[in-house]
Each structure stands twice: as structure tokens, then as C-alpha cells.
Design a protein around this motif. Structure first.
Motif, PDB file in Angstrom:
ATOM      1  N   PHE A  13       0.869  -1.177   0.000  1.00 57.15           N
ATOM      2  CA  PHE A  13       0.000   0.000   0.000  1.00 57.15           C
ATOM      3  C   PHE A  13       0.899   1.218   0.000  1.00 57.15           C
ATOM      4  O   PHE A  13       1.593   1.456   0.989  1.00 57.15           O
ATOM      5  CB  PHE A  13      -0.901   0.037   1.229  1.00 57.15           C
ATOM      6  CG  PHE A  13      -1.998  -0.992   1.198  1.00 57.15           C
ATOM      7  CD1 PHE A  13      -2.982  -0.946   0.226  1.00 57.15           C
ATOM      8  CD2 PHE A  13      -2.052  -2.002   2.140  1.00 57.15           C
ATOM      9  CE1 PHE A  13      -3.994  -1.877   0.192  1.00 57.15           C
ATOM     10  CE2 PHE A  13      -3.058  -2.938   2.116  1.00 57.15           C
ATOM     11  CZ  PHE A  13      -4.028  -2.879   1.133  1.00 57.15           C
ATOM     12  N   VAL A  18       2.981  -4.453   3.209  1.00 58.99           N
ATOM     13  CA  VAL A  18       2.294  -4.945   4.408  1.00 58.99           C
ATOM     14  C   VAL A  18       2.186  -6.466   4.426  1.00 58.99           C
ATOM     15  O   VAL A  18       1.832  -7.049   5.436  1.00 58.99           O
ATOM     16  CB  VAL A  18       0.893  -4.325   4.553  1.00 58.99           C
ATOM     17  CG1 VAL A  18       0.994  -2.817   4.711  1.00 58.99           C
ATOM     18  CG2 VAL A  18       0.012  -4.684   3.381  1.00 58.99           C
ATOM     19  N   PRO A  37      -0.481 -10.841  15.769  1.00 52.76           N
ATOM     20  CA  PRO A  37      -0.900  -9.644  16.487  1.00 52.76           C
ATOM     21  C   PRO A  37      -1.584  -8.647  15.553  1.00 52.76           C
ATOM     22  O   PRO A  37      -1.499  -8.770  14.337  1.00 52.76           O
ATOM     23  CB  PRO A  37       0.411  -9.081  17.028  1.00 52.76           C
ATOM     24  CG  PRO A  37       1.468  -9.660  16.167  1.00 52.76           C
ATOM     25  CD  PRO A  37       0.970 -10.969  15.680  1.00 52.76           C
ATOM     26  N   SER A  38      -2.247  -7.670  16.134  1.00 54.57           N
ATOM     27  CA  SER A  38      -2.961  -6.654  15.365  1.00 54.57           C
ATOM     28  C   SER A  38      -2.019  -5.959  14.384  1.00 54.57           C
ATOM     29  O   SER A  38      -0.895  -5.619  14.730  1.00 54.57           O
ATOM     30  CB  SER A  38      -3.559  -5.634  16.334  1.00 54.57           C
ATOM     31  OG  SER A  38      -4.346  -4.731  15.613  1.00 54.57           O
ATOM     32  N   GLY A  39      -2.497  -5.810  13.161  1.00 58.17           N
ATOM     33  CA  GLY A  39      -1.721  -5.068  12.171  1.00 58.17           C
ATOM     34  C   GLY A  39      -0.682  -5.888  11.441  1.00 58.17           C
ATOM     35  O   GLY A  39       0.137  -5.352  10.712  1.00 58.17           O
ATOM     36  N   CYS A  40      -0.719  -7.215  11.602  1.00 57.97           N
ATOM     37  CA  CYS A  40       0.329  -8.025  10.989  1.00 57.97           C
ATOM     38  C   CYS A  40      -0.008  -8.412   9.562  1.00 57.97           C
ATOM     39  O   CYS A  40       0.794  -9.020   8.869  1.00 57.97           O
ATOM     40  CB  CYS A  40       0.594  -9.267  11.823  1.00 57.97           C
ATOM     41  SG  CYS A  40      -0.752 -10.452  11.789  1.00 57.97           S
ATOM     42  N   GLY A  41      -1.215  -8.071   9.112  1.00 54.60           N
ATOM     43  CA  GLY A  41      -1.546  -8.339   7.713  1.00 54.60           C
ATOM     44  C   GLY A  41      -2.528  -9.477   7.495  1.00 54.60           C
ATOM     45  O   GLY A  41      -2.674  -9.957   6.376  1.00 54.60           O
ATOM     46  N   LYS A  42      -3.230  -9.886   8.539  1.00 60.79           N
ATOM     47  CA  LYS A  42      -4.168 -11.004   8.411  1.00 60.79           C
ATOM     48  C   LYS A  42      -5.319 -10.660   7.481  1.00 60.79           C
ATOM     49  O   LYS A  42      -5.662 -11.423   6.575  1.00 60.79           O
ATOM     50  CB  LYS A  42      -4.719 -11.392   9.801  1.00 60.79           C
ATOM     51  CG  LYS A  42      -3.652 -11.667  10.838  1.00 60.79           C
ATOM     52  CD  LYS A  42      -4.253 -12.097  12.154  1.00 60.79           C
ATOM     53  CE  LYS A  42      -5.061 -11.030  12.869  1.00 60.79           C
ATOM     54  NZ  LYS A  42      -4.241  -9.904  13.354  1.00 60.79           N
ATOM     55  N   THR A  43      -5.913  -9.487   7.733  1.00 63.22           N
ATOM     56  CA  THR A  43      -7.046  -9.086   6.902  1.00 63.22           C
ATOM     57  C   THR A  43      -6.620  -8.908   5.450  1.00 63.22           C
ATOM     58  O   THR A  43      -7.316  -9.338   4.533  1.00 63.22           O
ATOM     59  CB  THR A  43      -7.656  -7.784   7.448  1.00 63.22           C
ATOM     60  OG1 THR A  43      -8.118  -8.028   8.769  1.00 63.22           O
ATOM     61  CG2 THR A  43      -8.804  -7.313   6.589  1.00 63.22           C
ATOM     62  N   VAL A  44      -5.460  -8.306   5.265  1.00 67.81           N
ATOM     63  CA  VAL A  44      -4.960  -8.089   3.908  1.00 67.81           C
ATOM     64  C   VAL A  44      -4.791  -9.430   3.198  1.00 67.81           C
ATOM     65  O   VAL A  44      -5.178  -9.600   2.042  1.00 67.81           O
ATOM     66  CB  VAL A  44      -3.626  -7.315   3.941  1.00 67.81           C
ATOM     67  CG1 VAL A  44      -2.986  -7.291   2.573  1.00 67.81           C
ATOM     68  CG2 VAL A  44      -3.851  -5.905   4.456  1.00 67.81           C
ATOM     69  N   GLN A  82     -14.384  -8.385   8.954  1.00 69.32           N
ATOM     70  CA  GLN A  82     -14.051  -7.903  10.297  1.00 69.32           C
ATOM     71  C   GLN A  82     -14.908  -6.686  10.648  1.00 69.32           C
ATOM     72  O   GLN A  82     -15.264  -6.467  11.790  1.00 69.32           O
ATOM     73  CB  GLN A  82     -12.563  -7.541  10.354  1.00 69.32           C
ATOM     74  CG  GLN A  82     -12.073  -7.248  11.745  1.00 69.32           C
ATOM     75  CD  GLN A  82     -10.573  -6.998  11.777  1.00 69.32           C
ATOM     76  OE1 GLN A  82      -9.920  -6.853  10.744  1.00 69.32           O
ATOM     77  NE2 GLN A  82     -10.012  -6.961  12.959  1.00 69.32           N
ATOM     78  N   GLU A 159     -11.797 -12.732  12.010  1.00 70.63           N
ATOM     79  CA  GLU A 159     -12.091 -12.519  13.433  1.00 70.63           C
ATOM     80  C   GLU A 159     -13.581 -12.557  13.717  1.00 70.63           C
ATOM     81  O   GLU A 159     -14.160 -11.587  14.206  1.00 70.63           O
ATOM     82  CB  GLU A 159     -11.493 -11.182  13.901  1.00 70.63           C
ATOM     83  CG  GLU A 159     -10.003 -11.138  13.654  1.00 70.63           C
ATOM     84  CD  GLU A 159      -9.285 -10.100  14.489  1.00 70.63           C
ATOM     85  OE1 GLU A 159      -9.850  -9.638  15.495  1.00 70.63           O
ATOM     86  OE2 GLU A 159      -8.135  -9.785  14.159  1.00 70.63           O
ATOM     87  N   HIS A 192      -6.684 -13.104  16.412  1.00 72.98           N
ATOM     88  CA  HIS A 192      -5.425 -12.730  17.054  1.00 72.98           C
ATOM     89  C   HIS A 192      -5.313 -13.413  18.407  1.00 72.98           C
ATOM     90  O   HIS A 192      -4.461 -13.088  19.215  1.00 72.98           O
ATOM     91  CB  HIS A 192      -5.278 -11.204  17.170  1.00 72.98           C
ATOM     92  CG  HIS A 192      -6.423 -10.550  17.855  1.00 72.98           C
ATOM     93  ND1 HIS A 192      -7.184  -9.578  17.270  1.00 72.98           N
ATOM     94  CD2 HIS A 192      -6.950 -10.741  19.063  1.00 72.98           C
ATOM     95  CE1 HIS A 192      -8.123  -9.200  18.092  1.00 72.98           C
ATOM     96  NE2 HIS A 192      -8.001  -9.886  19.196  1.00 72.98           N
TER      97      HIS A 192
HETATM   98  N1  LIG Z   1      -6.197  -0.016   2.458  1.00 70.46           N
HETATM   99  C1  LIG Z   1      -5.043   0.147   3.113  1.00 70.46           C
HETATM  100  N2  LIG Z   1      -4.234   1.180   2.826  1.00 70.46           N
HETATM  101  C2  LIG Z   1      -3.071   1.341   3.463  1.00 70.46           C
HETATM  102  N3  LIG Z   1      -2.600   0.530   4.420  1.00 70.46           N
HETATM  103  C3  LIG Z   1      -3.359  -0.527   4.754  1.00 70.46           C
HETATM  104  C4  LIG Z   1      -4.619  -0.772   4.129  1.00 70.46           C
HETATM  105  N4  LIG Z   1      -5.145  -1.888   4.665  1.00 70.46           N
HETATM  106  C5  LIG Z   1      -4.256  -2.309   5.582  1.00 70.46           C
HETATM  107  N5  LIG Z   1      -3.184  -1.503   5.644  1.00 70.46           N
HETATM  108  C6  LIG Z   1      -2.020  -1.680   6.519  1.00 70.46           C
HETATM  109  O1  LIG Z   1      -1.618  -3.023   6.398  1.00 70.46           O
HETATM  110  C7  LIG Z   1      -1.229  -3.544   7.647  1.00 70.46           C
HETATM  111  C8  LIG Z   1      -1.969  -4.821   7.922  1.00 70.46           C
HETATM  112  O2  LIG Z   1      -3.328  -4.542   8.057  1.00 70.46           O
HETATM  113  P1  LIG Z   1      -4.389  -5.661   8.362  1.00 70.46           P
HETATM  114  O3  LIG Z   1      -5.716  -5.014   8.325  1.00 70.46           O
HETATM  115  O4  LIG Z   1      -4.197  -6.819   7.482  1.00 70.46           O
HETATM  116  O5  LIG Z   1      -4.046  -6.061   9.853  1.00 70.46           O
HETATM  117  P2  LIG Z   1      -4.678  -7.233  10.694  1.00 70.46           P
HETATM  118  O6  LIG Z   1      -3.629  -8.265  10.869  1.00 70.46           O
HETATM  119  O7  LIG Z   1      -5.962  -7.664  10.097  1.00 70.46           O
HETATM  120  O8  LIG Z   1      -4.917  -6.512  12.096  1.00 70.46           O
HETATM  121  P3  LIG Z   1      -6.167  -6.608  13.080  1.00 70.46           P
HETATM  122  O9  LIG Z   1      -5.967  -7.820  13.900  1.00 70.46           O
HETATM  123  O10 LIG Z   1      -6.044  -5.361  13.891  1.00 70.46           O
HETATM  124  O11 LIG Z   1      -7.387  -6.646  12.231  1.00 70.46           O
HETATM  125  C9  LIG Z   1      -1.501  -2.462   8.678  1.00 70.46           C
HETATM  126  O12 LIG Z   1      -0.269  -1.886   9.032  1.00 70.46           O
HETATM  127  C10 LIG Z   1      -2.360  -1.465   7.954  1.00 70.46           C
HETATM  128  O13 LIG Z   1      -2.030  -0.183   8.376  1.00 70.46           O
END
Ligand SMILES: Nc1ncnc2c1ncn2[C@@H]1O[C@H](COP(=O)(O)OP(=O)(O)OP(=O)(O)O)[C@@H](O)[C@H]1O
Ligand SMILES: [Mg+2]
Lengths: 366, 314
Positions: A13, A18, A37-44, A82, A159, A192
Motif C-alpha cells: 500500500f 504490508v 498480532p494486530s496489524g500483521c496483515g491477516k485481513t490483507v 471484520q 475474526e 489474534h
Molecule cells: N487499504 C489500506 N491502505 C493502506 N494501508 C493498509 C490498508 N489496509 C491495511 N493496511 C495496513 O496493512 C497492515 C496490515 O493490516 P491488516 O488489516 O491486514 O491487519 P490485521 O492483521 O488484520 O490486524 P487486526 O488484527 O487489527 O485486524 C496495517 O499496518 C495497515 O495499516
């Protein structure tokens, strides 16, 4: 139903990478938990599998077929978002009927599926409410239900229990696991919560900072964590980490710490000798593998009781030695004595459960 | 309970000092409204009542006003000219606004896509709306010209018959509608775009993964977010076309015959050509009443039913 293969997938991004070269494979019908952990890229990662996010590079395969260029709507995946993403102007029932009406399912079949999911998620009294009239946890169950009414090739659950109370969470954990098994639909389940990961997964993918740390069964992840992060992430309280040096004395190897010297367990000697670098190592031992006794034992370390935390039938004891705290966990009735604060006791490591990591690379040695 | 007590209660935990301040605050707020309300009365209500009064007199500029009661209205309603103008005005409104809304929705969806060059396309598409109706009328009159106009030139190039645009009763009306659509579709497009911008992306993603057809997406996902902007578009456009004056006035002068004479043009003629101010005022009141009815119907029709109410942020 499908086997899902993620191959060297990176997502960027703007300037931020990420997701970095994520690779793993989920067998047909398997429940794979993605944890980190939060923000590690699971949702992505999940969105990339769904096709909602385009990877910078890397490939996604369903049943061996490359789906990079297959539109999200043709991948036949059901996703529990989520953010819930509930249709705000549809009732709970309409939300659930929507994906079924979209494929022109027969009326009776729709009703049957919705009724089943209603029962599983305990939404009976709320079926005619609009999302805005529901609590966060109720909305989350609607989101989960909207995925579960479908019979897709892959379930993607992001989640799905994050906002539920402890009781419901534990119940739904079992419900979803059983349903998934009965349906035999390949599932990627994001959480998480390490306990949930251990409880549900046929396979666990551990992630941190956008990279896959380890892929394995819950047992493998717990018993042979690939690195310090994985070792510390699973288990409550987390694994004790003790920086040590390695010393050879008369043909035997020892872990040396200012407060103690321990022989390297025989089955680990070869691996430790092969893997050791001169940066030192970290000895890891889980609290349940630290036993304490009131009297001295061979290879036991003299320590002092620092904090006592009773937990139902268990006792978590913080033990002070040198400037470190060592946590121990044991069944209260198996302890054999009643530890008191500031009591001098002896801690012993179960030699079969000692983990050795390289201090520099943080990777597992033995 | 004294007013002070009520005020302090509403303000939460309050000391007597704060309560007194709150009371002063309320009076201060009321005082601040006075200029606005005064201006409103002076600028809107007074002329309105004045014109209502005038419509009850036989009043030609320069002569004495004679009280005639409802005679102006009776004359109006028995005049076939008036009914023709009413019919034409309503025709313009229904046809032009319908086309504008349909095209506006189409253009809105097309222009909601993101690709390079879109900002340029947007600028071009919104250009007509920015032009003065007077200018628009003039250059379309030129384009519709039977001898020099580009429209008929293109038609004949395509092997179609030339059309007597501005001099045929039917085609003159078509011409007015075409120009109105040309000028005001961008306005509807703009509002549709604003509405589309409020649709949450995750809903669209969810609907995509749920394999909703395009129609389902439009009806179930987009539509609730488009209702309100479209209501606004319909209202603005309807009110505007019901009052339509400048476009037919410049394009056709209300002709041929009176076949493009709207109510506004009729009223204008009464006042400027026949100096019949009373009659002109009566016509303008008829327009006001028609607009009022239409507005009310539209608001009723399109105000979201409770079930479909969504917060659109607009
Ligand atoms: N659309 C986007 N544009 C820019 N950065 C993004 C975007 N989506 C996610 N990110 C970044 O990618 C990283 C991973 O995000 P992601 O949502 O996958 O985290 P996660 O593991 O699902 O966390 P959580 O457990 O909090 O949901 C984060 O640092 C976030 O800031
Ligand atoms: Mg997430």
C-alpha cells in the motif's frame, strides 16, 4: 470445496509492504487458522485470497488453478468481514437471504439454511431487526451467519468472534468447527487469539509484521516453535526466555547463566553443537515445564517466590533469580507444598521441553 | 419549576452562576435571529403578499389599480392560451426531468469509475451547467438553424431528413427539451456522483462476494444511497423547469404560435407587452401553487420509507 495455495504473495500500500512473500497451503476441507498480532496483515491476506486486494506479486491457486485474474465474484468464497459490512437497510433475515437469492436458490432451501444458521448463532428473537438495532456482538453474529448460510468453495472468516462475550465465543468456536467439518469446506479463519487458534485449527499460520513466521499443526507450533516470536505468542503465561552462554567442560555441554549452570539435555547436544553461533543463545522453557520444590534437587536452580497467582486449580508462581523473573505453572495439588511469598524454593526445568534459540537470528536451534 | 432551574438541569451539573449564564445565552441566541427573520420578512414575505394583492386588482402600469377580486383568475382559467401554456410547461418538466434523471444516473455510474483522464472528462461533462442559459440558448439556436445549423447538417450527412427544428410545433418542443437535457443532465450527474461517493466500499465488496447481480447491487446497495440525492435533483430540476423562461424565450421566442410558451413566458407577455400586472401576478401565483403541489408529491414519494433510511452523510 478447494485446496488453497498462497505462493509468495506480497501486498503493497503506497510505500508500505504490508505482506511479504507469504506462502502456505491449505488442503481441501481443512480449517486453517491465521493468527498474529494486530496489524500483521491477516485481513490483507484474507482479502487477497478473496480477490478484493490485488497482490503486488505472487500467486493464489484454488485446486491448483491460478485465480489471480479471476474476479472476486467468480471465486465463490464466502467472507465474514471484520467490519461486518452488514447491509444496513435489510433485516437480519434479509441479510442472510441476500447471498442465497443472488444465486436463485429455491425458496425452501433458503428458508432451511437461514433457519439452521439462526439456530447456530442464537438469533431467533432478532431476525426482523435492522443492523443498527443490534449490539456489536449481535451484528457480528449476523456477519458470521451471512457467510455460513452459503456453501462456497472457501470460507474466509475474519475474526468472527472478536466482539463476542467469552461464553458465546467458546460455544461458537465449537459450533463453527463442527459445521466446517460436516460441510468439509476449506476455511481460512483469522484471529489474534492464540487460544482460539490452538482450539480450532487443523493447521495454523502464524504471522507477524507482514511475514509468515511458521506454518504447522497446533502441536508442531506449540512444541517446536520456529522462532522466538512464535514461542512467545503461544501459551499462557508465555514461555520464559533466559539468555545463556554455551560452555564445554570435560566433553559435556552446559547452558551457563550467572545464576545457574545446566547440562544440555543429551538429545539436544548434536543440534546445539551444529546450530550454535558465537552470539549466544536463548533458552526457552514454558511455565508448565518449570517445576518447583521446597527442597534441593539435582540440576535445580535456587529461586525466591516473588508473586503468587492462583487460577482455579492451578497456581502461577513468579520466581525471582538474579535480576530475572521465571514463571512457573502447576496444578495446586501436585505441588506437594504451599509456596509462600519470599520463600526460597528450587526450580527445575523438564529437560525434554527445553527450547534453544539463537540470540541473534532468533531462530530455533533445538 | 422556575426557568432557571430547568436551564440548569438541562446543562447538567451547574452552579447558580452557570445557570444564569445559560439563561442569558438563550436570550442572546434569540436576539441573534432577529436580523435574519427581519430580512426574510422584508425580502420574501412582503413581495409575496404584495404580488398576491396585485393579482386581485386590474392594474396596468401607469394607471390606477381597480379591485376585481378573483376576476384575473377566472379570466385566466377560461383562457385556452393559459391551458396550452400549462400543458406545455408540464410536458417540458415531465419529459426533460425524466430524461435528465435517467441519463444522470447512467453518467454518474460511468463517471464513478476511476481511470486516468477521468478528471478531464468530468470537467468537460460539467461544462454545460456552468454556462449562462442565455448563451446556451443563443448557440443552440444557431446549431438548430435550418440553413446554417450543424444539427441538420449532420442529420443529412447521415442520410436522414433535415428537421425543421425551431419552426415546427412538435420539433420546437423537442429542441427545448434537448437543450434543457444537454444543460442540466450534468447537474443530476453531480448529485448522483455525490450519492455514489457515500456508498460504503465494504458493502459493495460484500455484495460482490455474495455474487449479487448488477441489478441487485443497484437496487439493494446503491439505491438507498441515491434516493436522497435524486430527490434533491428531481426537486431542483422540477422547480426550475416549471418556471422555465429563458431557454424557450431565446431559442424560439415561445413560438411557433405559442407551442413553446411556458407559463412564465405567458406571464412575462402579460406584464411587458400588455402591461397587465394583475394578470401576470395571477399567473405567477398559479406557478407557485403548481410547484408547491409537485414538491409535496415528490417529497412524499421519495422520502425513504423507515426501513430504507440510511445515513448517507449528505
Ligand atoms: N487499504 C489500506 N491502505 C493502506 N494501508 C493498509 C490498508 N489496509 C491495511 N493496511 C495496513 O496493512 C497492515 C496490515 O493490516 P491488516 O488489516 O491486514 O491487519 P490485521 O492483521 O488484520 O490486524 P487486526 O488484527 O487489527 O485486524 C496495517 O499496518 C495497515 O495499516
Ligand atoms: Mg484485521
Amino acid at each position: 470445496m478447494a485446496e488453497v495455495k498462497v505462493e509468495n504473495v506480497s501486498v503493497r500500500f503506497g510505500r508500505n509492504l504490508v505482506l511479504k512473500e507469504a506462502s502456505f497451503q491449505v488442503a481441501d476441507g481443512e480449517l486453517c487458522v491465521i493468527v498474529g498480532p494486530s496489524g500483521c496483515g491477516k485481513t490483507v491476506l484474507l482479502r487477497t485470497v478473496a480477490g478484493l486486494t490485488r497482490p503486488l506479486e505472487g500467486n493464489i491457486y484454488f485446486d491448483g488453478k491460478l485465480v489471480n485474474d479471476v474476479a472476486p465474484s467468480h471465486r465463490d468464497v464466502a467472507m465474514c468481514f471484520q467490519t461486518y459490512a452488514l447491509y444496513p437497510y435489510m433485516t437480519v433475515r434479509q441479510n442472510w437471504e441476500f447471498p442465497l437469492r443472488a444465486v436463485n436458490l429455491a425458496k425452501e432451501e433458503i428458508q432451511q439454511r437461514v433457519a439452521k444458521v439462526m439456530e447456530l448463532t442464537h438469533m431467533e428473537p432478532l431476525m426482523n431487526r435492522y443492523p443498527r438495532e443490534l449490539s456489536g456482538g449481535q451484528q457480528q453474529r449476523v456477519a458470521l451467519g451471512r457467510a455460513l448460510v452459503r456453501r462456497p468453495r472457501v470460507f474466509l472468516l475474519d475474526e468472527p468472534f472478536g466482539n463476542l462475550d467469552a461464553k458465546l465465543r467458546v460455544e461458537l468456536r465449537a459450533t463453527v468447527k463442527r459445521l466446517q467439518m460436516d460441510l468439509g469446506i476449506t476455511t481460512l479463519h483469522v484471529t489474534h487469539d492464540q487460544v482460539e487458534a490452538q482450539a480450532m485449527g487443523d493447521k495454523i499460520v502464524v504471522m507477524a509484521m507482514g511475514t509468515v513466521q511458521q506454518v504447522g499443526t497446533p502441536e508442531e507450533i506449540y512444541e517446536q516453535p520456529a522462532n522466538l516470536f512464535v514461542a512467545g505468542f503461544f501459551g499462557t503465561p508465555r514461555m520464559n526466555f533466559i539468555p545463556c552462554e554455551l560452555k564445554r567442560d570435560g566433553g559435556r555441554l552446559f547452558f551457563v547463566h550467572p545464576a545457574f549452570t545446566l547440562p544440555v539435555p543429551p538429545h539436544q547436544v548434536a543440534a546445539v553443537e551444529a546450530g550454535i553461533s558465537d552470539t549466544g543463545l536463548i533458552l526457552g522453557i514454558r511455565p508448565e515445564n518449570v517445576s518447583i520444590s521446597a527442597s534441593p534437587q539435582p540440576d535445580a536452580i535456587p529461586v525466591e517466590v516473588y508473586v503468587l497467582e492462583p487460577q482455579s486449580n492451578e497456581l502461577i508462581v513468579d520466581l525471582a533469580f538474579g535480576d530475572m523473573i521465571l514463571k512457573s505453572r502447576a496444578d495446586r495439588d501436585e505441588l506437594g507444598f504451599e509456596p509462600r511469598l519470599n520463600q526460597k524454593v528450587y526450580a527445575r526445568f523438564a529437560s525434554d521441553f527445553i527450547h534453544v534459540f539463537d540470540r541473534e537470528s532468533q531462530l530455533r536451534i533445538a | 419549576m422556575s426557568q432557571e432551574a430547568i436551564v440548569s438541569q438541562r446543562a447538567g451539573p451547574a452552579t447558580a452562576v452557570e445557570a444564569a449564564a445559560g439563561l442569558r445565552d438563550i436570550w442572546w441566541r434569540r436576539i441573534l435571529f432577529v436580523p435574519t427573520i427581519g430580512l426574510l420578512i422584508l425580502l420574501a414575505i412582503v413581495p409575496l403578499i404584495f404580488s398576491l394583492g396585485v393579482s386581485l386588482f386590474n392594474y396596468s402600469l401607469g394607471s390606477r389599480a381597480i379591485w376585481v377580486g378573483l376576476r384575473n383568475y377566472i379570466n385566466l382559467f377560461t383562457d385556452p392560451q393559459f391551458w396550452l401554456a400549462t400543458r406545455i410547461t408540464v410536458q417540458f418538466t415531465v419529459v426533460a426531468v425524466s430524461i435528465e434523471v435517467v441519463l444522470g444516473i447512467l453518467f454518474g455510474f460511468v463517471m464513478n469509475q476511476r481511470f486516468t483522464g477521468m478528471s478531464v472528462i468530468r470537467l468537460i461533462v460539467f461544462l454545460p451547467m456552468m454556462l449562462a442559459p442565455f448563451v446556451v440558448g443563443l448557440f443552440w439556436r444557431f446549431m438548430f438553424d435550418q440553413t446554417f445549423g450543424i444539427v441538420d447538417y449532420l442529420l443529412t450527412q447521415l442520410g436522414l431528413p433535415a428537421i425543421p427544428w425551431l419552426i415546427h410545433p412538435f420539433w420546437a418542443r423537442v429542441a427545448v427539451v434537448i437543450v434543457d437535457v444537454w444543460q442540466w443532465t450534468p447537474f443530476v450527474t453531480l448529485l448522483v456522483l455525490a450519492g455514489l461517493g457515500t456508498v460504503p466500499t465494504d458493502l459493495l465488496e460484500a455484495a460482490t462476494l455474495d455474487r449479487a447481480s448488477n441489478w441487485m447491487k443497484f437496487r439493494q446497495i446503491y439505491w438507498p444511497y441515491l434516493r436522497f440525492p435524486l430527490l434533491l435533483a428531481l426537486l431542483f430540476r422540477s422547480i426550475d423547469t416549471l418556471k422555465m423562461f429563458d431557454l424557450p424565450f431565446i431559442l424560439t421566442g415561445g413560438g411557433p404560435g405559442n407551442y413553446t410558451s411556458t407559463l412564465s413566458i405567458l406571464g412575462y407577455r402579460q406584464q411587458i407587452m400588455f402591461f397587465n400586472v394583475g394578470m401576470a401576478a395571477a399567473i405567477s401565483w398559479v406557478v407557485v401553487i403548481i410547484i408547491n403541489i409537485v414538491t409535496n408529491i415528490l417529497v412524499r414519494l421519495i422520502t425513504p420509507a423507515k426501513a430504507e433510511q440510511v445515513h448517507t452523510g449528505l
